[in-house]
Scaffold this motif. Structure first.
Motif, short mmCIF file in Angstrom:
data_model
loop_
_atom_site.label_atom_id
_atom_site.label_comp_id
_atom_site.label_asym_id
_atom_site.label_seq_id
_atom_site.Cartn_x
_atom_site.Cartn_y
_atom_site.Cartn_z
N UNK A 69 -49.30 3.74 13.27
CA UNK A 69 -50.29 3.42 12.26
C UNK A 69 -51.49 4.33 12.47
N UNK A 70 -51.80 5.16 11.46
CA UNK A 70 -52.81 6.20 11.61
C UNK A 70 -53.96 5.95 10.63
N UNK A 71 -55.17 5.99 11.12
CA UNK A 71 -56.35 5.85 10.27
C UNK A 71 -56.70 7.19 9.64
N UNK A 72 -57.05 7.16 8.35
CA UNK A 72 -57.45 8.37 7.66
C UNK A 72 -56.27 9.14 7.09
N UNK A 73 -56.59 10.26 6.47
CA UNK A 73 -55.58 11.10 5.83
C UNK A 73 -55.35 12.36 6.65
N UNK A 74 -54.09 12.77 6.75
CA UNK A 74 -53.72 13.92 7.58
C UNK A 74 -53.52 15.20 6.79
N UNK A 75 -53.20 15.08 5.51
CA UNK A 75 -52.88 16.26 4.71
C UNK A 75 -51.49 16.80 4.95
N UNK A 76 -50.64 16.04 5.63
CA UNK A 76 -49.27 16.48 5.89
C UNK A 76 -48.41 16.32 4.65
N UNK A 77 -47.30 17.05 4.62
CA UNK A 77 -46.29 16.86 3.59
C UNK A 77 -45.50 15.58 3.88
N UNK A 78 -44.59 15.22 2.98
CA UNK A 78 -43.77 14.02 3.21
C UNK A 78 -42.92 14.18 4.47
N UNK A 79 -42.24 15.34 4.59
CA UNK A 79 -41.47 15.65 5.80
C UNK A 79 -42.03 16.92 6.43
N UNK A 80 -42.29 16.85 7.72
CA UNK A 80 -42.84 17.99 8.45
C UNK A 80 -42.03 18.19 9.72
N UNK A 81 -41.60 19.42 9.97
CA UNK A 81 -40.82 19.74 11.16
C UNK A 81 -41.59 20.77 11.99
N UNK A 82 -41.88 20.41 13.24
CA UNK A 82 -42.59 21.29 14.16
C UNK A 82 -41.60 21.79 15.20
N UNK A 83 -41.29 23.09 15.13
CA UNK A 83 -40.27 23.67 16.00
C UNK A 83 -40.85 24.08 17.35
N UNK A 84 -40.01 24.05 18.40
CA UNK A 84 -40.45 24.49 19.73
C UNK A 84 -40.28 25.99 19.91
N UNK A 85 -40.85 26.50 20.95
CA UNK A 85 -40.69 27.92 21.25
C UNK A 85 -39.27 28.25 21.67
N UNK A 86 -38.60 27.30 22.33
CA UNK A 86 -37.24 27.53 22.84
C UNK A 86 -36.33 26.42 22.33
N UNK A 87 -35.67 26.68 21.20
CA UNK A 87 -34.80 25.68 20.59
C UNK A 87 -33.59 25.40 21.48
N UNK A 88 -33.05 26.43 22.11
CA UNK A 88 -31.88 26.25 22.96
C UNK A 88 -32.17 25.33 24.14
N UNK A 89 -33.37 25.41 24.68
CA UNK A 89 -33.72 24.54 25.80
C UNK A 89 -33.67 23.08 25.38
N UNK A 90 -34.05 22.82 24.13
CA UNK A 90 -33.97 21.44 23.62
C UNK A 90 -32.51 20.97 23.57
N UNK A 91 -31.63 21.79 23.04
CA UNK A 91 -30.22 21.38 22.95
C UNK A 91 -29.58 21.28 24.32
N UNK A 92 -29.96 22.15 25.24
CA UNK A 92 -29.46 22.03 26.61
C UNK A 92 -29.84 20.69 27.22
N UNK A 93 -31.07 20.25 26.93
CA UNK A 93 -31.54 18.98 27.48
C UNK A 93 -30.84 17.80 26.82
N UNK A 94 -30.76 17.83 25.51
CA UNK A 94 -30.24 16.68 24.77
C UNK A 94 -28.75 16.47 25.01
N UNK A 95 -27.99 17.54 25.05
CA UNK A 95 -26.54 17.42 25.20
C UNK A 95 -26.09 17.52 26.66
N UNK A 96 -26.90 18.16 27.50
CA UNK A 96 -26.46 18.37 28.87
C UNK A 96 -25.22 19.26 28.90
N UNK A 97 -24.60 19.33 30.06
CA UNK A 97 -23.35 20.08 30.21
C UNK A 97 -22.49 19.34 31.22
N UNK A 98 -21.78 18.27 30.75
CA UNK A 98 -20.97 17.47 31.68
C UNK A 98 -19.96 18.30 32.45
#
Length: 494
Positions: A315-344
């Protein structure tokens, strides 16, 4: 007239029930939760300023003609039940270098936006990829998404018959397709994200998933006034009007199928079985073949790893000026997938991504938040709940709150710091989704991520599987198409 039992009142179950009731069948729906909608969840947080309403599942409706067809098939009109609002931008993409790209449902306009932000070469690359995506979409929408696919052989046979193997590129990944066609790393990042729409890793997801952005960016993205949860209300209303019996708070524990065909379902706390000529399972394939009707052969095929999600309701007070959907990407996308999926295979454990992609949904709708405030739905990709190498135990004391703090830190680092404007914060982990919807491990799109899903027709006569875990996949339009496939396969009452 068949006695049909639908197990689960998610969108797929309700849509199937409505279609079958409209063709003369006697349909009963059993739902273990106290409300309908399944993963199309809703939550209300009351504050002195007023109530905040959240969609806790899907936040975007695509392919509206699929839903129009569903309502027309059951004797109604879509606009009598739902208030659809087109979104522009559909998604605002914020890249690691700070550049921003707004997607829209006009291909020429989107190409122009790409050119203005990323340069003419990037725009030309995208248009070349778009022509290929159009061929993949034409093939899949015409002959794959609306008919049963019982095995990989069926899919291969269709592709050969269509003559579109060059475009579909079997054996190539979505990541490989992006690298072949797109020179700008930001466009590659944008394309990669669509693999997560099916719960998959873009480095392993099939190239044919290029049809997903094509459908979204050609036919548009839509919001339902009052929230996406109003779709569940509309489907429940259609079911009740058609005579479907819907029982919430009722758990199916077993499907009786002696002699190779279904006969009944068993309910928790009830001795006598409920007779059924047909059972439609609107649950995860893992739940169906592990618990309700054990089937080792079918269970063995559910080996794909699928994404879960870590969610903050703010719950946020005030207006942000954001769009309906906003995606903020990381500098290293592969590092995110390495973390989320791991490597069993190498013993590398999954873990919360330190620098994840963050999706922020903010609906400009006075029906979902008090005046002068915003209701934020914040989502990051996450490993499923569990204790295995490819999972994270989100129930571990302190982990959820620590990661929530980290996600807010990441947003602040990317220029969106709301920590001093928060009225409240609620956390939803994959463990919570598992508990509330029965999604194993909290997998958003079912345990079998990727392109080829478990077949709609079960291993015994009279059993069908509907919903995001089965063919043709997850997401609201695909789940609704699975209902059409199943209802057509069952056929009208004799």
């Amino acid at each position: 007239m068949a006695r049909i039992v639908v197990v689960g009142a998610g969108v797929g179950g309700l849509a199937t029930a409505a279609r079958l009731a409209a063709t003369g069948h006697e349909v009963t729906v059993f739902e273990r939760a106290d409300t309908v909608g399944g993963k199309l969840g809703r939550h209300v947080h009351d504050t002195p300023a007023g109530p905040f309403h959240f969609d806790t599942g899907p936040s975007l409706l695509t392919l509206p003609e699929v839903f129009a067809d569903l309502f027309e098939a059951t004797g109604a009109k879509l606009d009598e039940y739902l208030d659809l609002t087109p979104l522009d931008p559909i998604v605002r993409h914020v890249f690691p270098d700070g550049s921003t790209l707004d997607s829209c449902a006009d291909p020429a306009e989107f190409a122009a936006r790409i050119g203005a932000t990323l340069g003419d070469r990037a725009a030309a690359d995208w248009q070349r990829l778009w022509r290929r995506a159009a061929r993949v979409w034409a093939a899949s929408s015409r002959d794959v998404l609306r008919r049963p696919i019982d095995s990989p052989r069926d899919l291969a046979a269709l592709a050969w018959r269509l003559g579109d193997l060059t475009a579909i590129a079997p054996g190539r990944t979505l990541r490989g397709l992006g690298r072949r066609h797109l020179t700008d790393p930001r466009l590659r990042m944008l394309l990669d994200r669509y693999a997560t729409y099916t719960g998959a890793d873009p480095r392993r997801a099939p190239a044919a998933l290029v049809a997903v952005p094509y459908a979204e960016l050609t036919y548009g993205g839509w919001y339902l006034r009052g929230g996406l949860g109003t779709l569940a209300d509309a489907l429940l209303s259609r079911c009740l009007d058609l005579g479907v019996v819907v029982q919430t708070g009722t758990t199916v524990t077993r499907i009786d199928a002696a002699g190779g065909r279904v006969h009944a379902v068993r309910l928790a706390g009830v001795t006598a079985p409920v007779p059924a000529d047909v059972v439609v399972a609107n649950c995860d394939a893992l739940t169906l073949y592990r618990d309700l009707l054990p089937s080792p052969r079918r269970l063995a095929g559910l080996t794909d790893r699928s994404l879960a999600g870590f969610v903050l309701l703010l719950g946020v007070a005030g207006a942000s000026g954001l769009a309906h959907h906003n995606v903020y990407f990381p500098a290293d996308y592969d590092a995110e997938f390495d973390a989320v999926f791991g490597d069993p295979g190498r013993g590398v454990r999954a873990r919360p991504a330190a620098d994840p992609t963050v999706l922020v949904t903010v609906a400009d709708d006075p029906l979902v938040r008090p005046d002068g405030h915003e209701a934020w739905f914040v989502l990051v990709n996450a490993a499923r709940q569990g204790t295995s190498t490819g999972a994270v135990d989100w129930r571990r004391p302190g982990l959820a709150q620590a990661y929530a703090d980290r996600v807010l830190e990441v947003l602040a680092a990317r220029g969106v710091d709301v920590r001093d404007r928060l009225l409240f914060q609620e956390i939803r982990t994959p463990a919570d989704l598992d508990a509330s919807t029965g999604a194993p491990g909290g997998a958003i799109y079912g345990t079998a991520g990727g392109l080829l899903r478990p077949a709609n027709r079960g291993p015994v006569h009279g059993l069908w599987l509907v919903g995001g875990s089965g063919h043709p996949g997850g997401g609201l339009p695909m789940v609704t198409l699975s209902a059409q496939i199943v209802a057509t396969d069952i056929g009208p009452a004799a």
